[in-house]
Structures are given as C-alpha cells and as structure tokens.
Design a protein around this motif. Structure first.
Motif, PDB file in Angstrom:
ATOM      1  N   LEU A 205       0.811  -1.209   0.000  1.00  0.00           N
ATOM      2  CA  LEU A 205       0.000   0.000   0.000  1.00  0.00           C
ATOM      3  C   LEU A 205       0.851   1.269   0.000  1.00  0.00           C
ATOM      4  CD1 LEU A 205      -2.846   1.173   0.007  1.00  0.00           C
ATOM      5  CD2 LEU A 205      -2.818   1.014   2.506  1.00  0.00           C
ATOM      6  N   ASP A 206       1.973   1.260   0.697  1.00  0.00           N
ATOM      7  CA  ASP A 206       2.829   2.450   0.743  1.00  0.00           C
ATOM      8  C   ASP A 206       3.353   2.824  -0.646  1.00  0.00           C
ATOM      9  OD1 ASP A 206       2.503   2.836   3.479  1.00  0.00           O
ATOM     10  OD2 ASP A 206       4.241   1.576   3.972  1.00  0.00           O
ATOM     11  N   VAL A 207       3.786   1.842  -1.415  1.00  0.00           N
ATOM     12  CA  VAL A 207       4.269   2.099  -2.775  1.00  0.00           C
ATOM     13  C   VAL A 207       3.126   2.630  -3.639  1.00  0.00           C
ATOM     14  CG1 VAL A 207       5.212   1.039  -4.863  1.00  0.00           C
ATOM     15  CG2 VAL A 207       6.134   0.411  -2.625  1.00  0.00           C
ATOM     16  N   PHE A 208       1.953   2.006  -3.512  1.00  0.00           N
ATOM     17  CA  PHE A 208       0.789   2.462  -4.275  1.00  0.00           C
ATOM     18  C   PHE A 208       0.463   3.919  -3.947  1.00  0.00           C
ATOM     19  CE2 PHE A 208      -3.767   3.173  -4.712  1.00  0.00           C
ATOM     20  CZ  PHE A 208      -3.948   2.834  -6.048  1.00  0.00           C
ATOM     21  N   LEU A 209       0.431   4.263  -2.668  1.00  0.00           N
ATOM     22  CA  LEU A 209       0.097   5.632  -2.267  1.00  0.00           C
ATOM     23  C   LEU A 209       1.137   6.634  -2.756  1.00  0.00           C
ATOM     24  CD1 LEU A 209      -1.282   5.025   1.342  1.00  0.00           C
ATOM     25  CD2 LEU A 209      -2.579   5.559  -0.741  1.00  0.00           C
ATOM     26  N   SER A 210       2.404   6.235  -2.803  1.00  0.00           N
ATOM     27  CA  SER A 210       3.426   7.147  -3.319  1.00  0.00           C
ATOM     28  C   SER A 210       3.222   7.398  -4.813  1.00  0.00           C
ATOM     29  CB  SER A 210       4.836   6.622  -3.043  1.00  0.00           C
ATOM     30  OG  SER A 210       5.140   5.523  -3.863  1.00  0.00           O
ATOM     31  N   ARG A 211       2.784   6.382  -5.536  1.00  0.00           N
ATOM     32  CA  ARG A 211       2.496   6.574  -6.963  1.00  0.00           C
ATOM     33  C   ARG A 211       1.243   7.423  -7.151  1.00  0.00           C
ATOM     34  NH1 ARG A 211       4.242   0.581  -8.958  1.00  0.00           N
ATOM     35  NH2 ARG A 211       6.469   1.034  -8.939  1.00  0.00           N
ATOM     36  N   LEU A 212       0.293   7.273  -6.258  1.00  0.00           N
ATOM     37  CA  LEU A 212      -0.914   8.080  -6.311  1.00  0.00           C
ATOM     38  C   LEU A 212      -0.578   9.551  -6.062  1.00  0.00           C
ATOM     39  CD1 LEU A 212      -3.977   8.209  -6.571  1.00  0.00           C
ATOM     40  CD2 LEU A 212      -4.137   7.670  -4.140  1.00  0.00           C
ATOM     41  N   GLU A 213       0.330   9.809  -5.135  1.00  0.00           N
ATOM     42  CA  GLU A 213       0.757  11.185  -4.860  1.00  0.00           C
ATOM     43  C   GLU A 213       1.415  11.823  -6.074  1.00  0.00           C
ATOM     44  OE1 GLU A 213       3.304  11.092  -1.460  1.00  0.00           O
ATOM     45  OE2 GLU A 213       1.659  10.691  -0.073  1.00  0.00           O
ATOM     46  N   ASP A 214       2.070  11.016  -6.913  1.00  0.00           N
ATOM     47  CA  ASP A 214       2.760  11.527  -8.091  1.00  0.00           C
ATOM     48  C   ASP A 214       1.841  11.705  -9.304  1.00  0.00           C
ATOM     49  OD1 ASP A 214       5.107  11.531  -6.648  1.00  0.00           O
ATOM     50  OD2 ASP A 214       5.790   9.596  -7.419  1.00  0.00           O
ATOM     51  N   ALA A 215       0.579  11.293  -9.184  1.00  0.00           N
ATOM     52  CA  ALA A 215      -0.358  11.403 -10.309  1.00  0.00           C
ATOM     53  C   ALA A 215      -0.561  12.872 -10.663  1.00  0.00           C
ATOM     54  CB  ALA A 215      -1.695  10.745  -9.960  1.00  0.00           C
ATOM     55  N   ILE A 216      -0.672  13.136 -11.944  1.00  0.00           N
ATOM     56  CA  ILE A 216      -0.852  14.508 -12.402  1.00  0.00           C
ATOM     57  C   ILE A 216      -2.262  14.701 -12.946  1.00  0.00           C
ATOM     58  CG2 ILE A 216       1.581  14.873 -12.954  1.00  0.00           C
ATOM     59  CD1 ILE A 216       0.812  14.371 -15.916  1.00  0.00           C
ATOM     60  N   TYR A 217      -2.756  15.903 -12.843  1.00  0.00           N
ATOM     61  CA  TYR A 217      -4.048  16.254 -13.421  1.00  0.00           C
ATOM     62  C   TYR A 217      -3.818  16.599 -14.883  1.00  0.00           C
ATOM     63  CZ  TYR A 217      -8.405  18.710 -14.326  1.00  0.00           C
ATOM     64  OH  TYR A 217      -9.594  19.107 -14.858  1.00  0.00           O
ATOM     65  N   ILE A 218      -4.448  15.868 -15.777  1.00  0.00           N
ATOM     66  CA  ILE A 218      -4.230  16.063 -17.207  1.00  0.00           C
ATOM     67  C   ILE A 218      -5.102  17.183 -17.749  1.00  0.00           C
ATOM     68  CG2 ILE A 218      -4.311  14.983 -19.487  1.00  0.00           C
ATOM     69  CD1 ILE A 218      -3.864  12.278 -18.066  1.00  0.00           C
ATOM     70  N   GLY A 219      -6.346  17.273 -17.261  1.00  0.00           N
ATOM     71  CA  GLY A 219      -7.274  18.286 -17.779  1.00  0.00           C
ATOM     72  C   GLY A 219      -7.870  17.860 -19.108  1.00  0.00           C
TER      73      GLY A 219
END
Length: 88
Positions: A33-47
């Motif tokens: 879960l920690d790795v998943f959450l770190s990748r989620l934090e890096d997600a960008i808003y594309i618009g």
C-alpha cells in the motif's frame, strides 16, 4: 486477507486519463500500500475533459490481461465531472 472460505489477495492498479491514458501502476507491479500511495501522490491532473468511456475500456482490458478469470474485480472511477466533447 481471509473472509469465510475465501482467501483474498488484494492488488491495485492506478491509471489516469483524459485524451490519453497513463498507467502509473499495473496489477502485476503490486508491492504494498505504501508504494501504491506514493504513486498516487505523483499522479498529475491532465485536464482537457474526461473520456470516461476510454477509462472503463482500459480498466476492463487491464483486468482481463493481468488478473485471473475467477478474480473478484472492483473498479473505482473518479472524474472531475467534465465530459470531453468527443467522449462517445
């Protein structure tokens, strides 16, 4: 995770999309879960509006290619609420 007679092996994938699709984590890349959450934090808003149809199609393809047929599959689709004008 043990539920009654079932043994559940939880894995998550992460994709974000608009006019393009980016898979930040495949099911096969699951670590914890920690790795998943770190990748989620890096997600960008594309618009550019939401192609919900493409998101559902790509999630379905990811389920089919990376999970077993008998798996219980759950998809969570979050959107900004703005459809792209070309979304079918």
């Amino acid at each position: 995770m043990q539920v009654s007679d079932w043994h559940l092996k939880t894995r998550m994938a992460l994709m974000y999309y608009s006019s393009s699709v980016h898979i930040s984590q495949h099911f096969r890349d699951w670590q914890d879960l920690d790795v998943f959450l770190s990748r989620l934090e890096d997600a960008i808003y594309i618009g550019q509006g939401t192609y919900s149809t493409y998101a559902i199609t790509n999630a379905t393809q990811l389920f089919a290619s990376e999970t077993k047929e008998q798996s219980v599959r759950v998809a969570l689709l979050m959107t900004d609420g703005v459809d792209h004008p070309r979304n079918p």
